[in-house]
Design an enzyme around this catalytic site. Structure first.
Site, PDB file in Angstrom:
ATOM      1  CE1 TYR A   1      11.458  28.193 -21.735  1.00 32.38           C
ATOM      2  CE2 TYR A   1      10.337  27.741 -23.809  1.00 32.38           C
ATOM      3  CZ  TYR A   1      10.654  28.618 -22.769  1.00 32.38           C
ATOM      4  OH  TYR A   1      10.162  29.904 -22.781  1.00 32.38           O
TER       5      TYR A   1
ATOM      6  CG  ASN B   1       9.202  34.122 -31.098  1.00 35.79           C
ATOM      7  OD1 ASN B   1       9.754  33.527 -30.174  1.00 35.79           O
ATOM      8  ND2 ASN B   1       9.169  33.666 -32.348  1.00 35.79           N
TER       9      ASN B   1
ATOM     10  CB  SER C   1      19.181  38.957 -30.481  1.00 38.31           C
ATOM     11  OG  SER C   1      18.829  37.627 -30.249  1.00 38.31           O
TER      12      SER C   1
ATOM     13  N   GLY D   1      13.956  29.812 -45.298  1.00 35.56           N
ATOM     14  CA  GLY D   1      13.492  31.104 -44.782  1.00 35.56           C
ATOM     15  C   GLY D   1      12.000  31.311 -44.930  1.00 35.56           C
TER      16      GLY D   1
ATOM     17  N   PRO E   1       9.579  24.730 -35.152  1.00 33.10           N
ATOM     18  CG  PRO E   1       8.381  25.820 -33.479  1.00 33.10           C
ATOM     19  CD  PRO E   1       9.763  25.506 -33.916  1.00 33.10           C
TER      20      PRO E   1
ATOM     21  NE  ARG F   1       4.732  28.212 -32.012  1.00 28.66           N
ATOM     22  CZ  ARG F   1       5.827  27.736 -31.436  1.00 28.66           C
ATOM     23  NH1 ARG F   1       6.706  28.523 -30.905  1.00 28.66           N
ATOM     24  NH2 ARG F   1       6.050  26.448 -31.379  1.00 28.66           N
TER      25      ARG F   1
HETATM   26  N1  LIG Z   1      11.190  36.375 -24.483  1.00 29.87           N
HETATM   27  C1  LIG Z   1      10.309  35.617 -25.073  1.00 29.87           C
HETATM   28  O1  LIG Z   1      10.096  35.732 -26.291  1.00 29.87           O
HETATM   29  C2  LIG Z   1       9.513  34.597 -24.294  1.00 29.87           C
HETATM   30  C3  LIG Z   1       8.606  33.780 -24.984  1.00 29.87           C
HETATM   31  C4  LIG Z   1       7.871  32.853 -24.271  1.00 29.87           C
HETATM   32  C5  LIG Z   1       8.005  32.731 -22.907  1.00 29.87           C
HETATM   33  N2  LIG Z   1       8.897  33.527 -22.244  1.00 29.87           N
HETATM   34  C6  LIG Z   1       9.030  33.314 -20.801  1.00 29.87           C
HETATM   35  O2  LIG Z   1       9.194  34.546 -20.130  1.00 29.87           O
HETATM   36  C7  LIG Z   1      10.118  34.393 -19.051  1.00 29.87           C
HETATM   37  C8  LIG Z   1      11.226  35.428 -19.177  1.00 29.87           C
HETATM   38  O3  LIG Z   1      11.896  35.235 -20.418  1.00 29.87           O
HETATM   39  P1  LIG Z   1      13.095  36.178 -20.892  1.00 29.87           P
HETATM   40  O4  LIG Z   1      13.031  36.274 -22.356  1.00 29.87           O
HETATM   41  O5  LIG Z   1      13.100  37.397 -20.084  1.00 29.87           O
HETATM   42  O6  LIG Z   1      14.321  35.233 -20.536  1.00 29.87           O
HETATM   43  P2  LIG Z   1      15.681  35.579 -19.753  1.00 29.87           P
HETATM   44  O7  LIG Z   1      16.565  34.384 -19.910  1.00 29.87           O
HETATM   45  O8  LIG Z   1      16.183  36.901 -20.178  1.00 29.87           O
HETATM   46  O9  LIG Z   1      15.173  35.716 -18.263  1.00 29.87           O
HETATM   47  C9  LIG Z   1      15.028  34.633 -17.396  1.00 29.87           C
HETATM   48  C10 LIG Z   1      15.539  35.059 -16.040  1.00 29.87           C
HETATM   49  O10 LIG Z   1      15.347  33.973 -15.118  1.00 29.87           O
HETATM   50  C11 LIG Z   1      16.531  33.826 -14.341  1.00 29.87           C
HETATM   51  N3  LIG Z   1      16.575  32.439 -13.879  1.00 29.87           N
HETATM   52  C12 LIG Z   1      16.746  31.313 -14.628  1.00 29.87           C
HETATM   53  N4  LIG Z   1      16.722  30.226 -13.833  1.00 29.87           N
HETATM   54  C13 LIG Z   1      16.528  30.680 -12.568  1.00 29.87           C
HETATM   55  C14 LIG Z   1      16.420  30.045 -11.313  1.00 29.87           C
HETATM   56  N5  LIG Z   1      16.493  28.701 -11.194  1.00 29.87           N
HETATM   57  N6  LIG Z   1      16.246  30.810 -10.202  1.00 29.87           N
HETATM   58  C15 LIG Z   1      16.174  32.157 -10.300  1.00 29.87           C
HETATM   59  N7  LIG Z   1      16.274  32.825 -11.466  1.00 29.87           N
HETATM   60  C16 LIG Z   1      16.441  32.079 -12.598  1.00 29.87           C
HETATM   61  C17 LIG Z   1      17.646  34.187 -15.303  1.00 29.87           C
HETATM   62  O11 LIG Z   1      18.858  34.509 -14.639  1.00 29.87           O
HETATM   63  C18 LIG Z   1      17.040  35.366 -16.036  1.00 29.87           C
HETATM   64  O12 LIG Z   1      17.274  36.572 -15.368  1.00 29.87           O
HETATM   65  C19 LIG Z   1      10.618  32.962 -19.092  1.00 29.87           C
HETATM   66  O13 LIG Z   1       9.902  32.194 -18.150  1.00 29.87           O
HETATM   67  C20 LIG Z   1      10.289  32.511 -20.490  1.00 29.87           C
HETATM   68  O14 LIG Z   1      10.043  31.130 -20.551  1.00 29.87           O
HETATM   69  C21 LIG Z   1       9.661  34.445 -22.911  1.00 29.87           C
END
Ligand SMILES: NC(=O)c1ccc[n+]([C@@H]2O[C@H](COP(=O)([O-])OP(=O)(O)OC[C@H]3O[C@@H](n4cnc5c(N)ncnc54)[C@H](O)[C@@H]3O)[C@@H](O)[C@H]2O)c1
Length: 316
Positions: free
Chosen positions: A148, A177, A192, A210, A277, A280
């Site tokens: 990742y 986050n 969650s 913690g 980490p 953060r």
């Molecule tokens: N939620 C957070 O705290 C957070 C933090 C940092 C970065 N992000 C980034 O934000 C984005 C969304 O995160 P999220 O929390 O909604 O995660 P999530 O897992 O809920 O959403 C990711 C979505 O991408 C889809 N997906 C995965 N692989 C795929 C592929 N190969 N083709 C098509 N669809 C695909 C999944 O089915 C899912 O719907 C991600 O790129 C994540 O790295 C999120």
């Protein structure tokens, strides 16, 4: 709402952040194409949008080429929680890297503006705190989280090479986050986890003592930041940190969740996972100054909404 004239693609649109983003785009009048392979996303996340005349859903994997008529692309496709992205690490890297290449090629072909959902994980286990965008990070290239972290770092490289080589209009947002309704029940993310354990009356598991800190941004604030970044002029590429700088220890978070949910659960300690980490916290100076953005939802208020969501979901 009058149409904006934008035809906007959201990859990963059936996920946690993606589904909130699709809703916000529909509210502001875009025609939205949601692309998802449902790896972690769900149909129920986008159920409220399915009958909308300006919303379309395409079941597609971003590791395969795609050609559609769009002028804005939000590239969010990628599992975001360690449990999900470590389940099939090769596919995670493929989604980050090949997925980014396919979406960049589409943006170039269609002269579309493209935004990458990058992550604070590009900073790894940082020696600089809080982390400004100028910090290059301290990332283990061969660990359990590398698929990742390094995948997202390579995606950033691709975005900036497309900018330098093809003058593409790119935006890179480093998301810290984020929490809120539609997070998953069993994805190992701390907010969650704590809420679900508290609502089920189970022991609340705290890794280490913690004292490690995190900062949490409510989903509505995050979506506002993504929309604001996308509307910045072409000269603004980022990377820009987006998150909530209010920092707290995981012990304080566990106690707050127990109080807000009225749970009788007790806290138990477990060993820290590798490469976790210790600190953060985003430095959001650039977001404040360039986007005029800052988070507005206090942690208590955001947690209350998230607890209400999980309470309904778990029927507790
Ligand atoms: N939620 C957070 O705290 C957070 C933090 C940092 C970065 N992000 C980034 O934000 C984005 C969304 O995160 P999220 O929390 O909604 O995660 P999530 O897992 O809920 O959403 C990711 C979505 O991408 C889809 N997906 C995965 N692989 C795929 C592929 N190969 N083709 C098509 N669809 C695909 C999944 O089915 C899912 O719907 C991600 O790129 C994540 O790295 C999120």
């Amino acid at each position: 709402m009058l149409p904006t004239g934008h035809r906007t693609l959201v990859t990963g649109g059936a996920g946690f952040l993606g589904s909130h983003l699709c809703e916000a785009l529909i509210r502001r009048g875009d025609a939205v194409l949601c692309v998802d392979n449902f790896h972690t996303g769900t149909r129920s996340n986008i159920a409220p949008l399915l009958g909308h005349p300006r919303f379309e859903m395409l079941h597609h994997d971003v590791t395969l080429p795609l050609d559609v008529e769009v002028d804005r692309i939000f590239n969010l496709a990628c599992p975001a929680s360690p449990v999900h992205y470590q389940h099939d690490p090769v596919q995670t890297t493929r989604t980050c890297v090949q997925g980014a290449m396919n979406m960049l090629a589409l943006a170039e072909r269609r002269h579309a503006r493209i935004l990458q959902a990058s992550t604070s994980e590009v900073y790894g286990d940082p020696e600089v705190h809080p982390q400004p965008e100028s910090y290059w990070g301290r990332v283990n290239p061969i660990g359990m989280r590398s698929c990742y972290n390094e995948g997202k770092r390579c995606a950033e490289t691709l975005f900036f090479d497309y900018r330098r080589q093809y003058d593409l209009d790119i935006k890179v947002v480093r998301i810290f986050n984020t929490y809120g309704p539609r997070m998953y029940v069993d994805d190992g993310r701390v907010v969650s986890n704590f809420i679900v354990q508290a609502l089920r009356g189970e022991e609340v598991t705290l890794y280490g003592d913690g004292s490690q800190t995190r900062s949490f941004c409510y989903v509505d604030d995050m979506i506002e930041a993504l929309l604001a970044t996308m509307e910045m002029p072409a000269e603004f590429t980022g990377p820009v940190n987006v998150g909530n700088p209010a920092e707290l220890s995981m012990l304080d978070l566990a106690q707050l969740v127990l109080r807000l949910s009225g749970s009788p659960s007790r806290i138990v300690h477990r060993p820290l996972p590798p490469d976790d980490p210790k600190l953060r916290q985003p430095d959001i100076g650039l977001a404040r100054q360039a986007l005029g953005w800052q988070p507005n939802v206090p942690l208590d208020a955001g947690l209350e909404k998230t607890i209400a969501y999980f309470r309904a979901l778990l029927n507790t």
